[in-house]
Design a protein around this motif. Structure first.
Motif, PDB file in Angstrom:
ATOM      1  N   ILE A 154       1.057  -0.901  -0.057  1.00 39.82           N
ATOM      2  CA  ILE A 154       0.559   0.177   0.504  1.00 39.82           C
ATOM      3  C   ILE A 154       1.012   1.174   0.012  1.00 39.82           C
ATOM      4  N   VAL A 155       2.026   1.622   1.046  1.00 37.19           N
ATOM      5  CA  VAL A 155       2.979   2.018   1.339  1.00 37.19           C
ATOM      6  C   VAL A 155       3.860   2.743  -0.401  1.00 37.19           C
ATOM      7  N   GLY A 156       4.334   1.463  -0.760  1.00 38.42           N
ATOM      8  CA  GLY A 156       4.814   1.854  -1.822  1.00 38.42           C
ATOM      9  C   GLY A 156       4.250   1.940  -2.814  1.00 38.42           C
ATOM     10  N   MET A 157       2.825   2.086  -3.566  1.00 42.81           N
ATOM     11  CA  MET A 157       1.613   2.005  -3.987  1.00 42.81           C
ATOM     12  C   MET A 157       1.276   3.713  -4.147  1.00 42.81           C
ATOM     13  N   VAL A 158       0.937   4.019  -3.280  1.00 40.97           N
ATOM     14  CA  VAL A 158       0.884   5.547  -2.395  1.00 40.97           C
ATOM     15  C   VAL A 158       1.975   6.169  -3.146  1.00 40.97           C
ATOM     16  N   PHE A 159       3.565   5.890  -2.236  1.00 38.72           N
ATOM     17  CA  PHE A 159       4.311   6.557  -3.066  1.00 38.72           C
ATOM     18  C   PHE A 159       4.616   6.434  -4.289  1.00 38.72           C
ATOM     19  N   SER A 160       4.914   5.573  -5.115  1.00 36.52           N
ATOM     20  CA  SER A 160       5.204   5.742  -6.619  1.00 36.52           C
ATOM     21  C   SER A 160       4.704   6.984  -6.872  1.00 36.52           C
ATOM     22  N   ARG A 161       2.495   6.983  -7.011  1.00 33.75           N
ATOM     23  CA  ARG A 161       2.212   7.805  -7.271  1.00 33.75           C
ATOM     24  C   ARG A 161       1.786   9.159  -6.466  1.00 33.75           C
ATOM     25  N   ILE A 162       2.867   9.477  -5.443  1.00 32.04           N
ATOM     26  CA  ILE A 162       3.609  10.587  -5.230  1.00 32.04           C
ATOM     27  C   ILE A 162       4.757  11.729  -6.793  1.00 32.04           C
ATOM     28  N   ILE A 163       5.044  10.447  -6.520  1.00 34.87           N
ATOM     29  CA  ILE A 163       6.395  11.009  -7.135  1.00 34.87           C
ATOM     30  C   ILE A 163       6.017  10.588  -8.902  1.00 34.87           C
ATOM     31  N   ALA A 164       5.249   9.956  -9.199  1.00 36.25           N
ATOM     32  CA  ALA A 164       5.277   9.890 -10.480  1.00 36.25           C
ATOM     33  C   ALA A 164       4.495  11.610 -10.514  1.00 36.25           C
ATOM     34  N   GLU A 165       3.136  12.255 -10.108  1.00 37.06           N
ATOM     35  CA  GLU A 165       3.324  13.282  -9.966  1.00 37.06           C
ATOM     36  C   GLU A 165       3.770  13.932 -10.091  1.00 37.06           C
ATOM     37  N   PHE A 166       4.793  14.720  -8.984  1.00 40.54           N
ATOM     38  CA  PHE A 166       5.779  15.109  -7.952  1.00 40.54           C
ATOM     39  C   PHE A 166       5.961  15.879  -9.844  1.00 40.54           C
ATOM     40  N   VAL A 167       6.895  14.405 -10.749  1.00 36.80           N
ATOM     41  CA  VAL A 167       7.537  14.770 -11.715  1.00 36.80           C
ATOM     42  C   VAL A 167       6.638  15.517 -12.836  1.00 36.80           C
ATOM     43  N   LEU A 168       5.501  14.985 -13.274  1.00 36.60           N
ATOM     44  CA  LEU A 168       4.077  15.332 -14.041  1.00 36.60           C
ATOM     45  C   LEU A 168       4.180  17.154 -13.267  1.00 36.60           C
ATOM     46  N   ILE A 169       4.584  17.453 -12.578  1.00 31.76           N
ATOM     47  CA  ILE A 169       4.082  18.937 -11.983  1.00 31.76           C
ATOM     48  C   ILE A 169       5.161  19.238 -11.975  1.00 31.76           C
ATOM     49  N   VAL A 170       6.822  18.922 -12.232  1.00 32.87           N
ATOM     50  CA  VAL A 170       7.849  19.921 -12.250  1.00 32.87           C
ATOM     51  C   VAL A 170       7.289  20.520 -13.787  1.00 32.87           C
ATOM     52  N   PHE A 171       7.162  19.010 -15.058  1.00 30.35           N
ATOM     53  CA  PHE A 171       7.090  19.855 -16.209  1.00 30.35           C
ATOM     54  C   PHE A 171       5.988  20.721 -16.701  1.00 30.35           C
ATOM     55  N   ARG A 172       4.742  20.772 -15.871  1.00 30.10           N
ATOM     56  CA  ARG A 172       4.385  21.452 -16.113  1.00 30.10           C
ATOM     57  C   ARG A 172       4.414  23.245 -15.794  1.00 30.10           C
ATOM     58  N   ILE A 173       5.087  23.120 -14.382  1.00 30.98           N
ATOM     59  CA  ILE A 173       5.574  24.111 -14.020  1.00 30.98           C
ATOM     60  C   ILE A 173       6.615  25.027 -15.103  1.00 30.98           C
ATOM     61  N   ASN A 174       7.078  24.566 -15.997  1.00 35.52           N
ATOM     62  CA  ASN A 174       8.138  24.395 -17.179  1.00 35.52           C
ATOM     63  C   ASN A 174       7.465  24.749 -18.587  1.00 35.52           C
ATOM     64  N   GLU A 175       6.413  24.550 -18.274  1.00 35.20           N
ATOM     65  CA  GLU A 175       5.694  24.638 -19.384  1.00 35.20           C
ATOM     66  C   GLU A 175       5.175  25.912 -19.648  1.00 35.20           C
ATOM     67  N   HIS A 176       4.557  26.140 -18.438  1.00 32.74           N
ATOM     68  CA  HIS A 176       3.476  26.899 -17.522  1.00 32.74           C
ATOM     69  C   HIS A 176       4.691  28.465 -17.499  1.00 32.74           C
ATOM     70  N   LEU A 177       5.590  28.020 -17.171  1.00 35.95           N
ATOM     71  CA  LEU A 177       6.555  29.577 -17.450  1.00 35.95           C
ATOM     72  C   LEU A 177       6.927  30.319 -18.572  1.00 35.95           C
ATOM     73  N   GLY A 178       7.055  28.690 -19.671  1.00 35.08           N
ATOM     74  CA  GLY A 178       7.618  28.913 -21.134  1.00 35.08           C
ATOM     75  C   GLY A 178       6.341  30.014 -21.656  1.00 35.08           C
ATOM     76  N   ALA A 179       5.080  29.419 -21.118  1.00 40.34           N
ATOM     77  CA  ALA A 179       3.593  30.739 -21.775  1.00 40.34           C
ATOM     78  C   ALA A 179       4.307  31.750 -20.753  1.00 40.34           C
ATOM     79  N   ILE A 180       4.442  31.975 -19.516  1.00 38.25           N
ATOM     80  CA  ILE A 180       4.331  33.033 -18.801  1.00 38.25           C
ATOM     81  C   ILE A 180       5.538  33.834 -20.221  1.00 38.25           C
ATOM     82  N   ARG A 181       6.854  33.460 -20.296  1.00 37.72           N
ATOM     83  CA  ARG A 181       7.504  34.409 -21.381  1.00 37.72           C
ATOM     84  C   ARG A 181       7.231  34.487 -22.088  1.00 37.72           C
ATOM     85  N   GLU A 182       6.355  33.651 -23.085  1.00 40.36           N
ATOM     86  CA  GLU A 182       6.354  33.755 -24.650  1.00 40.36           C
ATOM     87  C   GLU A 182       5.544  35.585 -24.322  1.00 40.36           C
ATOM     88  N   GLN A 183       4.160  35.072 -23.389  1.00 41.86           N
ATOM     89  CA  GLN A 183       3.105  36.481 -23.105  1.00 41.86           C
ATOM     90  C   GLN A 183       3.994  37.807 -22.634  1.00 41.86           C
TER      91      GLN A 183
END
Length: 96
Positions: free
Chosen positions: A64-93
């Motif tokens: 149970i703990v392994g499944m929860v932590f693996s999901r948290i880590i995967a979401e954290f990686v996706l959040i970092v990449f989305r932050i990068n995309e949003h910062l790029g959009a702000i820079r373009e604006q």
């Protein structure tokens, strides 16, 4: 979709497209190691019932703990990449 030419260009990240594959691979490894722990705990019960029971419970909790932590880590990686995309959009604006 991931294309072969994307592997050699730095305009687009490939991690967001393959993170789901790595997530399911980690989930499979967590479940397999948990099943191994369960069987080891059951075998341990023949020698020490209390120790085997603790190992059985810790294996179930580990799944149970392994499944929860693996999901948290995967979401954290996706959040970092989305932050990068949003910062790029702000820079373009700001350039307009």
């Amino acid at each position: 979709m991931l294309e072969f030419r994307d592997l050699f260009q730095w305009d687009r990240f490939i991690t967001p497209t393959i993170i789901k594959t790595f997530y399911w691979l980690v989930i499979a490894l967590v479940i397999l190691s948990g099943i191994r722990g369960i069987f080891t705990g059951l075998a341990e019960m023949a020698i020490s019932p209390f120790g085997g029971f603790l190992m059985l419970l810790s294996s179930l909790a580990g799944i149970i703990v392994g499944m929860v932590f693996s999901r948290i880590i995967a979401e954290f990686v996706l959040i970092v990449f989305r932050i990068n995309e949003h910062l790029g959009a702000i820079r373009e604006q700001g350039r307009m």
